[in-house]
Design an enzyme around this catalytic site. Structure first.
Site, PDB file in Angstrom:
ATOM      1  N   THR A  71     -74.877  -3.360 -51.938  1.00  0.00           N
ATOM      2  CA  THR A  71     -74.954  -1.946 -51.357  1.00  0.00           C
ATOM      3  C   THR A  71     -75.822  -1.970 -50.369  1.00  0.00           C
ATOM      4  OG1 THR A  71     -74.715  -1.167 -53.663  1.00  0.00           O
ATOM      5  CG2 THR A  71     -75.919   0.403 -52.270  1.00  0.00           C
ATOM      6  N   GLN A 178     -65.359  -7.410 -54.693  1.00  0.00           N
ATOM      7  CA  GLN A 178     -64.031  -7.775 -55.812  1.00  0.00           C
ATOM      8  C   GLN A 178     -63.435  -8.873 -55.212  1.00  0.00           C
ATOM      9  OE1 GLN A 178     -64.775  -6.998 -58.799  1.00  0.00           O
ATOM     10  NE2 GLN A 178     -66.277  -5.207 -58.657  1.00  0.00           N
ATOM     11  N   SER A 195     -71.516  -9.621 -52.854  1.00  0.00           N
ATOM     12  CA  SER A 195     -72.328  -9.753 -54.022  1.00  0.00           C
ATOM     13  C   SER A 195     -72.475 -10.872 -54.835  1.00  0.00           C
ATOM     14  CB  SER A 195     -72.057  -8.499 -54.898  1.00  0.00           C
ATOM     15  OG  SER A 195     -73.038  -8.389 -55.795  1.00  0.00           O
ATOM     16  N   GLY A 196     -73.750 -11.327 -55.220  1.00  0.00           N
ATOM     17  CA  GLY A 196     -73.682 -12.379 -55.894  1.00  0.00           C
ATOM     18  C   GLY A 196     -73.136 -12.309 -57.458  1.00  0.00           C
ATOM     19  N   CYS A 315     -69.810   1.996 -62.652  1.00  0.00           N
ATOM     20  CA  CYS A 315     -70.523   3.059 -61.611  1.00  0.00           C
ATOM     21  C   CYS A 315     -70.023   4.652 -62.012  1.00  0.00           C
ATOM     22  CB  CYS A 315     -70.324   2.834 -60.141  1.00  0.00           C
ATOM     23  SG  CYS A 315     -70.556   1.072 -59.753  1.00  0.00           S
TER      24      CYS A 315
HETATM   25  N1  PLP Z   1     -68.527  -2.759 -53.827  1.00  0.00           N
HETATM   26  C1  PLP Z   1     -67.962  -2.808 -54.962  1.00  0.00           C
HETATM   27  C2  PLP Z   1     -66.226  -2.933 -54.675  1.00  0.00           C
HETATM   28  C3  PLP Z   1     -68.367  -3.129 -56.041  1.00  0.00           C
HETATM   29  O1  PLP Z   1     -67.595  -3.471 -57.377  1.00  0.00           O
HETATM   30  C4  PLP Z   1     -69.811  -3.127 -56.312  1.00  0.00           C
HETATM   31  C5  PLP Z   1     -70.477  -3.183 -57.772  1.00  0.00           C
HETATM   32  O2  PLP Z   1     -70.029  -2.520 -58.452  1.00  0.00           O
HETATM   33  C6  PLP Z   1     -70.531  -2.792 -55.193  1.00  0.00           C
HETATM   34  C7  PLP Z   1     -69.852  -2.585 -53.853  1.00  0.00           C
HETATM   35  C8  PLP Z   1     -71.992  -3.043 -55.242  1.00  0.00           C
HETATM   36  O3  PLP Z   1     -72.756  -4.159 -55.270  1.00  0.00           O
HETATM   37  P1  PLP Z   1     -74.122  -4.562 -55.819  1.00  0.00           P
HETATM   38  O4  PLP Z   1     -74.161  -4.169 -56.996  1.00  0.00           O
HETATM   39  O5  PLP Z   1     -74.421  -5.739 -55.333  1.00  0.00           O
HETATM   40  O6  PLP Z   1     -74.930  -3.451 -54.949  1.00  0.00           O
END
Ligand code: PLP
Length: 369
Positions: A71, A178, A195-196, A315
Site C-alpha cells: 500500500t 498477487q 508485498s512480502g 479487504c
Molecule cells: N494490492 C493487492 C492486489 C493486494 O492484494 C494487496 C493486499 O491485499 C495490496 C495491494 C496491499 O498490500 P499490503 O498488505 O502489503 O499493503
C-alpha cells in the site's frame, strides 16, 4: 481449533526458510543498517543482498525501494503524478477492479486537482482495451493496472496496457502484489509494487520498483533513507525475509505453479455445481472465486469454521463494503453475496482441498435445501 487455510490471497504463511533467515536479525545482529560501525555495515550488507534478491524478479533497468507495505509502495508510486502535473498532465486512469490501495488512492487524487478515470472491465474481469485506448490522451499522467486481481485471480494484459500508456505519453504502474514471484511481471511497466506477506514472506514490508530516470517525491521526510524518498530506519529482519521469500519463489516457481494448478484442478471438479466469477482461462490458478445462487455467504462462513476462506476480498469483507470487483463484472448484489474466494498456496495439499470442499458443499446444500 486449527482451520484448513484456504485464504492465500489475504496472506500466506511464513516459509520456514524465511523464518530461519530472519531470526539472527531479530536476535544478535541488531545493528542499525544506517550506522557506520561493523554491526551497522553487516546489517546494511544484508539489506543490499535482499534488495538484489527482490530485484532479480524485476526488470533490470530500475531500482528497488523498500517500503512498509505494498500500500505504501503504491502511494509512493502514485505520488509521481505530482511531478508530471507540471507538464499539464492531470489524468490518472486505473482499472475499476484495482485493489483499494490503488483505486482509493487514485480517487483521493481526484480531490486534489487531478481527474481520475475508472476503466471498465468486461464480464470476465478483463480490461476493455478499446475503452482504455479511448480514455487515454495528452492529459494522461499515469495508468494503473494490476497483474493478478486479488479477488478473482484474473490476469490482465499488463504488457499491452503499458504499451498503450506509453503511446499516450503516460507512466504505467503495475500492482503486482498477487503475481510477483509466481508469474512474470510486465517488463514495460514504469513502477511495480509488491508485498512480502503474499509470497510466504513477512508482513509489514513491501517494495516499489522504479524505472531508471523516473523521479519520485519523498513520501516520508526525515533522515533520507531509501534514496531520499522513504525516511526511517529499515528493519534488516524484514528486508532479509522479503529477499529470501523472493529467492525461494524464483527457485520453486515451476514446482509451486504445478502444485497449485493441481490443487486448483481438483477444486474446480469438487465445486462443479458452482459458477466461477471472472475469466476461467486468464486466471492465476491459486484463486477460485465462485458463487451459488441463493447462498448466504455470511451464514456459510459461520457454519464452516473449520475452513479459513473469504467472502469476496478480505479487504472488502473487512470493511463491510460489497465487493467493487464483483460489481464491476456486472454481478447483481445477490450474486455478490453468494460468492466465496478460495486461495490455494504452496503449503496446501489435496486432502485439505477435498476436506474443505466437503465441509463447504455440505453446509451449502443444507442451507439451500
Ligand atoms: N494490492 C493487492 C492486489 C493486494 O492484494 C494487496 C493486499 O491485499 C495490496 C495491494 C496491499 O498490500 P499490503 O498488505 O502489503 O499493503
Amino acid at each position: 481449533m486449527t482451520a484448513i487455510y484456504l485464504d492465500n490471497q489475504a496472506t500466506t504463511p511464513l516459509a520456514p526458510e524465511v523464518f530461519d533467515a530472519m531470526l539472527p536479525w531479530l536476535k544478535d545482529n541488531f545493528g542499525n543498517p544506517h550506522s557506520p560501525h561493523v554491526m551497522g555495515r553487516q546489517a546494511a550488507a544484508a539489506v543490499e543482498v535482499a534488495r538484489e534478491q527482490v530485484a532479480a524478479l524485476l526488470p533490470s533497468n530500475g531500482r528497488v525501494i523498500f517500503t512498509g507495505s505494498a500500500t505504501e509502495a503504491i502511494n509512493l508510486a502514485l505520488g509521481a503524478v505530482r511531478n508530471i502535473s507540471a507538464q499539464e498532465r492531470n489524468q490518472i486512469a486505473v482499472l475499476d477492479t484495482e485493489h483499494a490501495a490503488v483505486r482509493d488512492t487514485a480517487l483521493w487524487y481526484d480531490t486534489q486537482g487531478f481527474e481520475t478515470t475508472l476503466l471498465p472491465v468486461d464480464p470476465q474481469g478483463l480490461v476493455a482495451m478499446e475503452r482504455l485506448e479511448a480514455s487515454l490522451g495528452p492529459k494522461t499522467a499515469l495508468v494503473g493496472a494490476m497483474l493478478v486481481n486479488n479477488e478473482i485471480g484474473v490476469i490482465q494484459p499488463v504488457e499491452q496496457i503499458a504499451e498503450m500508456a506509453h503511446r499516450a505519453g503516460a507512466l504505467m504502474l503495475c500492482d503486482a502484489v498477487q503475481g510477483y514471484g509466481r508469474i512474470d511481471v510486465p517488463q514495460q511497466a514504469d513502477l511495480i509494487a509488491l508485498s512480502g506477506h503474499k509470497i510466504y514472506g513477512p508482513k509489514a514490508i513491501g517494495a516499489l520498483w522504479v524505472r531508471d530516470g523516473i523521479e519520485l517525491q519523498p513520501m516520508v521526510h526525515g533522515g533520507g533513507q531509501e534514496q531520499g524518498v522513504r525516511s526511517g530506519t529499515l528493519s534488516p529482519a524484514l528486508c532479509v525475509g522479503l529477499g529470501v521469500a523472493a529467492k525461494l519463489c524464483a527457485e520453486r516457481r515451476d514446482e509451486d505453479m504445478a502444485h497449485i494448478a493441481n490443487l486448483a484442478d481438483r477444486a474446480h471438479n469438487l465445486f462443479g455445481d458452482w459458477t466461477v466469477n471472472g475469466s476461467v482461462d486468464q486466471r492465476y490458478p491459486g484463486n477460485l472465486n465462485i458463487r451459488r445462487d441463493g447462498l448466504d455467504v455470511a451464514r456459510l462462513m459461520s457454519d464452516v469454521r473449520g475452513v479459513a476462506f473469504s467472502a469476496g476480498s478480505a479487504c472488502a469483507s473487512g470493511s463491510g463494503r460489497p465487493s467493487h470487483v464483483l460489481a464491476a463484472l456486472g454481478l447483481k448484489p445477490a450474486e455478490i453475496k453468494s460468492s466465496i474466494r478460495l486461495g490455494f498456496g504452496r503449503y496446501n495439499n489435496i486432502e485439505e482441498v477435498e476436506q474443505a470442499a466437503d465441509l463447504i458443499n455440505q453446509a451449502a446444500e443444507k442451507q439451500l435445501s
